[in-house]
Write a protein that holds these residues in place. Sequence first.
Motif, PDB file in Angstrom:
ATOM      1  N   UNK A  68      34.162  40.398   2.739  1.00 35.01           N
ATOM      2  CA  UNK A  68      32.817  39.909   3.046  1.00 35.01           C
ATOM      3  C   UNK A  68      32.889  38.496   3.611  1.00 35.01           C
ATOM      4  N   UNK A  69      33.694  37.667   2.989  1.00 32.12           N
ATOM      5  CA  UNK A  69      33.820  36.289   3.473  1.00 32.12           C
ATOM      6  C   UNK A  69      34.458  36.242   4.858  1.00 32.12           C
ATOM      7  N   UNK A  70      35.398  37.128   5.111  1.00 33.91           N
ATOM      8  CA  UNK A  70      36.048  37.157   6.428  1.00 33.91           C
ATOM      9  C   UNK A  70      35.086  37.638   7.512  1.00 33.91           C
ATOM     10  N   UNK A  71      34.114  38.457   7.145  1.00 29.72           N
ATOM     11  CA  UNK A  71      33.162  39.003   8.113  1.00 29.72           C
ATOM     12  C   UNK A  71      31.959  38.085   8.348  1.00 29.72           C
ATOM     13  N   UNK A  72      31.857  37.017   7.582  1.00 30.68           N
ATOM     14  CA  UNK A  72      30.741  36.072   7.751  1.00 30.68           C
ATOM     15  C   UNK A  72      30.854  35.420   9.128  1.00 30.68           C
ATOM     16  N   UNK A  73      29.754  35.431   9.916  1.00 33.82           N
ATOM     17  CA  UNK A  73      29.801  34.786  11.238  1.00 33.82           C
ATOM     18  C   UNK A  73      30.085  33.292  11.124  1.00 33.82           C
ATOM     19  N   UNK A  74      30.777  32.757  12.124  1.00 29.46           N
ATOM     20  CA  UNK A  74      31.130  31.343  12.139  1.00 29.46           C
ATOM     21  C   UNK A  74      29.949  30.440  12.480  1.00 29.46           C
ATOM     22  N   UNK A  75      28.979  30.958  13.200  1.00 27.39           N
ATOM     23  CA  UNK A  75      27.847  30.134  13.605  1.00 27.39           C
ATOM     24  C   UNK A  75      26.740  30.983  14.185  1.00 27.39           C
ATOM     25  N   UNK A  76      25.743  30.308  14.726  1.00 29.55           N
ATOM     26  CA  UNK A  76      24.611  31.002  15.345  1.00 29.55           C
ATOM     27  C   UNK A  76      25.070  31.713  16.617  1.00 29.55           C
ATOM     28  N   UNK A  77      24.389  32.802  16.972  1.00 32.33           N
ATOM     29  CA  UNK A  77      24.747  33.490  18.215  1.00 32.33           C
ATOM     30  C   UNK A  77      24.475  32.594  19.423  1.00 32.33           C
ATOM     31  N   UNK A  78      25.279  32.766  20.451  1.00 33.44           N
ATOM     32  CA  UNK A  78      25.144  31.958  21.666  1.00 33.44           C
ATOM     33  C   UNK A  78      23.830  32.245  22.381  1.00 33.44           C
ATOM     34  N   UNK A  79      23.306  31.229  23.056  1.00 32.73           N
ATOM     35  CA  UNK A  79      22.073  31.352  23.837  1.00 32.73           C
ATOM     36  C   UNK A  79      22.445  31.601  25.294  1.00 32.73           C
ATOM     37  N   UNK A  80      22.093  32.788  25.794  1.00 36.29           N
ATOM     38  CA  UNK A  80      22.393  33.153  27.181  1.00 36.29           C
ATOM     39  C   UNK A  80      21.143  33.157  28.051  1.00 36.29           C
ATOM     40  N   UNK A  81      20.022  32.662  27.501  1.00 38.11           N
ATOM     41  CA  UNK A  81      18.818  32.464  28.305  1.00 38.11           C
ATOM     42  C   UNK A  81      17.755  33.532  28.231  1.00 38.11           C
ATOM     43  N   UNK A  82      18.083  34.714  27.714  1.00 39.99           N
ATOM     44  CA  UNK A  82      17.066  35.771  27.590  1.00 39.99           C
ATOM     45  C   UNK A  82      17.445  36.678  26.421  1.00 39.99           C
ATOM     46  N   UNK A  83      16.441  37.394  25.931  1.00 40.37           N
ATOM     47  CA  UNK A  83      16.693  38.323  24.827  1.00 40.37           C
ATOM     48  C   UNK A  83      17.747  39.351  25.228  1.00 40.37           C
ATOM     49  N   UNK A  84      17.600  39.935  26.400  1.00 39.49           N
ATOM     50  CA  UNK A  84      18.550  40.960  26.846  1.00 39.49           C
ATOM     51  C   UNK A  84      19.969  40.392  26.915  1.00 39.49           C
ATOM     52  N   UNK A  85      20.122  39.246  27.555  1.00 39.89           N
ATOM     53  CA  UNK A  85      21.458  38.656  27.703  1.00 39.89           C
ATOM     54  C   UNK A  85      22.039  38.286  26.342  1.00 39.89           C
ATOM     55  N   UNK A  86      21.201  37.736  25.450  1.00 37.43           N
ATOM     56  CA  UNK A  86      21.680  37.374  24.112  1.00 37.43           C
ATOM     57  C   UNK A  86      22.120  38.605  23.333  1.00 37.43           C
ATOM     58  N   UNK A  87      21.312  39.673  23.372  1.00 38.03           N
ATOM     59  CA  UNK A  87      21.658  40.900  22.636  1.00 38.03           C
ATOM     60  C   UNK A  87      22.899  41.569  23.220  1.00 38.03           C
TER      61      UNK A  87
END
Length: 194
Positions: A68-87
Amino acid sequence: MSPRAAARPGGRSARVQQSVHQAVRDLEEELGRDALTVPLVAARAGVTPSTVYRRWGDLRELLSDVAVERLRPDGAPADHGSLRADLEAWAEQFAEEMSSPAGRAYIRDVLLGDPEQGNAAHCSDYAAEQLKAIGVRAAGRGEAVPDVETLLDVVVSPLMYRILFRPSDLSAAYTDRLVDAVLGRSHPPLPVKS
């Protein structure tokens, strides 16, 4: 929900957890997973086996907690400028990381743990938190955003199935199609590999 699952440990408890988790990681690297035992991990961590048994119950639960600890994300997801690009970027990275041999091993370890301890729920929460952050950012840009449960059902659930049972069928085209499905764009089916 158990007290362990309800709150993260602090103080001595946090130091014990950190020491035991590090011992597991070090011993796995040095000796291989099959050589792990609770007494061996406890000795490396500088605690008694009873400390490990009291906190985790057994080796499977300990390995689940470490995963579980190894699967924890390192940070917030990157911002690619739009919902579609981010997803699309998030889904592709999620698929890549989780379908790696290490990622698949961690997922299996998480699933081997006691469901009452909540380790699988923690992993689900990690994905939900990442998707919520993407959604909040997109809503701030004025975009319409599906709810987190829909994102989990339409994007994450099929990805997890593929990761666990058909990892060779994963591709950026597949993850993009899942994003298209949740955002309402339809496409002809992908060709089936024989």
